[in-house]
Scaffold this motif. Sequence first.
Motif, mmCIF file in Angstrom:
data_model
loop_
_atom_site.group_PDB
_atom_site.id
_atom_site.type_symbol
_atom_site.label_atom_id
_atom_site.label_comp_id
_atom_site.label_asym_id
_atom_site.label_seq_id
_atom_site.Cartn_x
_atom_site.Cartn_y
_atom_site.Cartn_z
ATOM 1 N N VAL A 1 0.863 -1.177 0.000
ATOM 2 C CA VAL A 1 0.000 0.000 0.000
ATOM 3 C C VAL A 1 0.900 1.228 0.000
ATOM 4 O O VAL A 1 1.732 1.398 0.897
ATOM 5 C CB VAL A 1 -0.928 0.014 1.232
ATOM 6 N N LEU A 2 0.748 2.073 -1.013
ATOM 7 C CA LEU A 2 1.495 3.316 -1.098
ATOM 8 C C LEU A 2 0.774 4.386 -0.296
ATOM 9 O O LEU A 2 -0.428 4.592 -0.468
ATOM 10 C CB LEU A 2 1.621 3.753 -2.569
ATOM 11 N N VAL A 3 1.504 5.056 0.595
ATOM 12 C CA VAL A 3 0.959 6.168 1.374
ATOM 13 C C VAL A 3 1.704 7.416 0.925
ATOM 14 O O VAL A 3 2.924 7.506 1.062
ATOM 15 C CB VAL A 3 1.142 5.948 2.885
ATOM 16 N N ILE A 4 0.939 8.362 0.358
ATOM 17 C CA ILE A 4 1.562 9.524 -0.282
ATOM 18 C C ILE A 4 0.657 10.733 -0.078
ATOM 19 O O ILE A 4 -0.556 10.598 0.063
ATOM 20 C CB ILE A 4 1.795 9.223 -1.789
ATOM 21 N N GLY A 5 1.247 11.913 -0.048
ATOM 22 C CA GLY A 5 0.420 13.098 0.116
ATOM 23 C C GLY A 5 1.200 14.375 -0.083
ATOM 24 O O GLY A 5 2.421 14.362 -0.287
ATOM 25 N N ASP A 6 0.482 15.468 -0.005
ATOM 26 C CA ASP A 6 1.047 16.809 -0.128
ATOM 27 C C ASP A 6 1.989 16.910 -1.319
ATOM 28 O O ASP A 6 3.147 17.303 -1.201
ATOM 29 C CB ASP A 6 1.751 17.211 1.179
ATOM 30 N N LEU A 7 1.442 16.589 -2.515
ATOM 31 C CA LEU A 7 2.258 16.539 -3.728
ATOM 32 C C LEU A 7 2.568 17.928 -4.284
ATOM 33 O O LEU A 7 3.702 18.208 -4.633
ATOM 34 C CB LEU A 7 1.567 15.676 -4.773
ATOM 35 N N PHE A 8 1.580 18.777 -4.412
ATOM 36 C CA PHE A 8 1.718 20.178 -4.820
ATOM 37 C C PHE A 8 2.495 20.432 -6.106
ATOM 38 O O PHE A 8 2.030 21.140 -6.960
ATOM 39 C CB PHE A 8 2.376 21.024 -3.721
ATOM 40 N N ILE A 9 3.718 19.930 -6.234
ATOM 41 C CA ILE A 9 4.595 20.298 -7.349
ATOM 42 C C ILE A 9 4.877 19.049 -8.179
ATOM 43 O O ILE A 9 5.913 18.406 -8.030
ATOM 44 C CB ILE A 9 5.924 20.893 -6.827
ATOM 45 N N PRO A 10 3.946 18.667 -9.059
ATOM 46 C CA PRO A 10 4.086 17.376 -9.746
ATOM 47 C C PRO A 10 5.324 17.247 -10.624
ATOM 48 O O PRO A 10 5.863 16.161 -10.785
ATOM 49 C CB PRO A 10 2.810 17.271 -10.582
ATOM 50 N N ASP A 11 5.819 18.353 -11.176
ATOM 51 C CA ASP A 11 7.007 18.241 -12.025
ATOM 52 C C ASP A 11 8.287 18.110 -11.196
ATOM 53 O O ASP A 11 9.363 17.912 -11.732
ATOM 54 C CB ASP A 11 7.111 19.391 -13.022
ATOM 55 N N ARG A 12 8.163 18.188 -9.874
ATOM 56 C CA ARG A 12 9.298 17.939 -9.003
ATOM 57 C C ARG A 12 9.002 16.674 -8.190
ATOM 58 O O ARG A 12 8.989 16.675 -6.973
ATOM 59 C CB ARG A 12 9.525 19.127 -8.069
ATOM 60 N N GLU B 1 4.373 5.168 17.919
ATOM 61 C CA GLU B 1 3.279 4.481 18.602
ATOM 62 C C GLU B 1 2.866 5.312 19.805
ATOM 63 O O GLU B 1 3.710 5.925 20.462
ATOM 64 C CB GLU B 1 3.717 3.100 19.087
ATOM 65 N N LEU B 2 1.571 5.308 20.079
ATOM 66 C CA LEU B 2 1.042 5.979 21.250
ATOM 67 C C LEU B 2 -0.203 5.228 21.705
ATOM 68 O O LEU B 2 -1.137 5.037 20.908
ATOM 69 C CB LEU B 2 0.704 7.441 20.913
ATOM 70 N N GLU B 3 -0.191 4.779 22.931
ATOM 71 C CA GLU B 3 -1.321 4.067 23.534
ATOM 72 C C GLU B 3 -1.843 2.941 22.641
ATOM 73 O O GLU B 3 -3.045 2.795 22.424
ATOM 74 C CB GLU B 3 -2.430 5.047 23.911
ATOM 75 N N GLY B 4 -0.919 2.141 22.096
ATOM 76 C CA GLY B 4 -1.292 0.969 21.306
ATOM 77 C C GLY B 4 -1.712 1.256 19.876
ATOM 78 O O GLY B 4 -2.129 0.355 19.161
ATOM 79 N N LYS B 5 -1.611 2.506 19.459
ATOM 80 C CA LYS B 5 -1.951 2.878 18.087
ATOM 81 C C LYS B 5 -0.682 3.350 17.371
ATOM 82 O O LYS B 5 0.273 3.788 18.006
ATOM 83 C CB LYS B 5 -3.022 3.958 18.068
ATOM 84 N N PHE B 6 -0.696 3.257 16.036
ATOM 85 C CA PHE B 6 0.461 3.622 15.231
ATOM 86 C C PHE B 6 0.092 4.830 14.382
ATOM 87 O O PHE B 6 -0.966 4.843 13.750
ATOM 88 C CB PHE B 6 0.861 2.435 14.357
ATOM 89 N N PHE B 7 0.954 5.831 14.375
ATOM 90 C CA PHE B 7 0.708 7.094 13.684
ATOM 91 C C PHE B 7 1.793 7.314 12.641
ATOM 92 O O PHE B 7 2.985 7.193 12.958
ATOM 93 C CB PHE B 7 0.687 8.254 14.684
ATOM 94 N N VAL B 8 1.372 7.641 11.406
ATOM 95 C CA VAL B 8 2.333 7.826 10.315
ATOM 96 C C VAL B 8 1.962 9.059 9.498
ATOM 97 O O VAL B 8 0.823 9.206 9.066
ATOM 98 C CB VAL B 8 2.356 6.601 9.366
ATOM 99 N N ASN B 9 2.942 9.921 9.294
ATOM 100 C CA ASN B 9 2.825 11.027 8.354
ATOM 101 C C ASN B 9 3.886 10.773 7.292
ATOM 102 O O ASN B 9 5.078 10.782 7.611
ATOM 103 C CB ASN B 9 3.068 12.368 9.055
ATOM 104 N N PRO B 10 3.488 10.524 6.033
ATOM 105 C CA PRO B 10 4.475 10.191 5.008
ATOM 106 C C PRO B 10 5.305 11.382 4.530
ATOM 107 O O PRO B 10 6.248 11.208 3.763
ATOM 108 C CB PRO B 10 3.619 9.655 3.866
ATOM 109 N N GLY B 11 4.979 12.588 4.967
ATOM 110 C CA GLY B 11 5.680 13.778 4.489
ATOM 111 C C GLY B 11 5.146 14.192 3.130
ATOM 112 O O GLY B 11 4.085 13.767 2.692
ATOM 113 N N SER B 12 5.896 15.034 2.442
ATOM 114 C CA SER B 12 5.517 15.495 1.102
ATOM 115 C C SER B 12 6.340 14.739 0.065
ATOM 116 O O SER B 12 7.573 14.754 0.120
ATOM 117 C CB SER B 12 5.784 16.996 0.964
#
Length: 196
Positions: free
Chosen positions: A6-17, A122-133
């Motif tokens: 599963v690809l996790v991606i976000g905050d693309l904004f500048i597609p040519d970069r 991880e926090l209180e048994g949950k996993f948190f992920v921010n993939p960045g830009s």
Amino acid sequence: MASRLVLVIGDLFIPDRAPFKKLLSPGKIGQILCLGNLTDKETYEFLRQIAPDLQIVKGNFDVEAPNLALSKVVTHGSLRIGFTHGHTVIPPGDADSLLITARHMDVDVLLWGGTHKFEAYELEGKFFVNPGSATGAFSTAWSPDGEEPIPSFCLMDVQGEVLVLYVYQLKTDANGVENVGVEKVSFRRSSNQGIS
């Protein structure tokens, strides 16, 4: 149970970069979770070619897509994975606010964007992920000591209660040479989670 990437991606904004385009080829990725700010149709079409199962939530700059949901939940293995852009989490990127969001969505894993900086914890048994830009786009929320944003995305491999996260980051050395670094982070849902 068979896993799929599963690809996790976000905050693309500048597609040519988009430094990672060569790494993302059709047929290897089963699903894409896009955390918003896709901002153009060409990038949407590119992602659809990589994996036809493209799930997108609305970012604060996705103004031409008013019908996108602000958050969604998918299930992989026995894990419930929620995802949102993050602009509705106040204060942005705050661990307690993200924990409240994860509880509200009733998820084991919460993916969020908006800060343009990779994070996983991880926090209180949950996993948190921010993939960045994925393109290293600048953010007004970004400014630790004037550092430049590092382009990044994540691949998840989920098997049962285990999630293996592969973090791809484009780093520049002191000589200006760019290299893609890959780190691996694992999360296992605790066996007593979900029991009331």
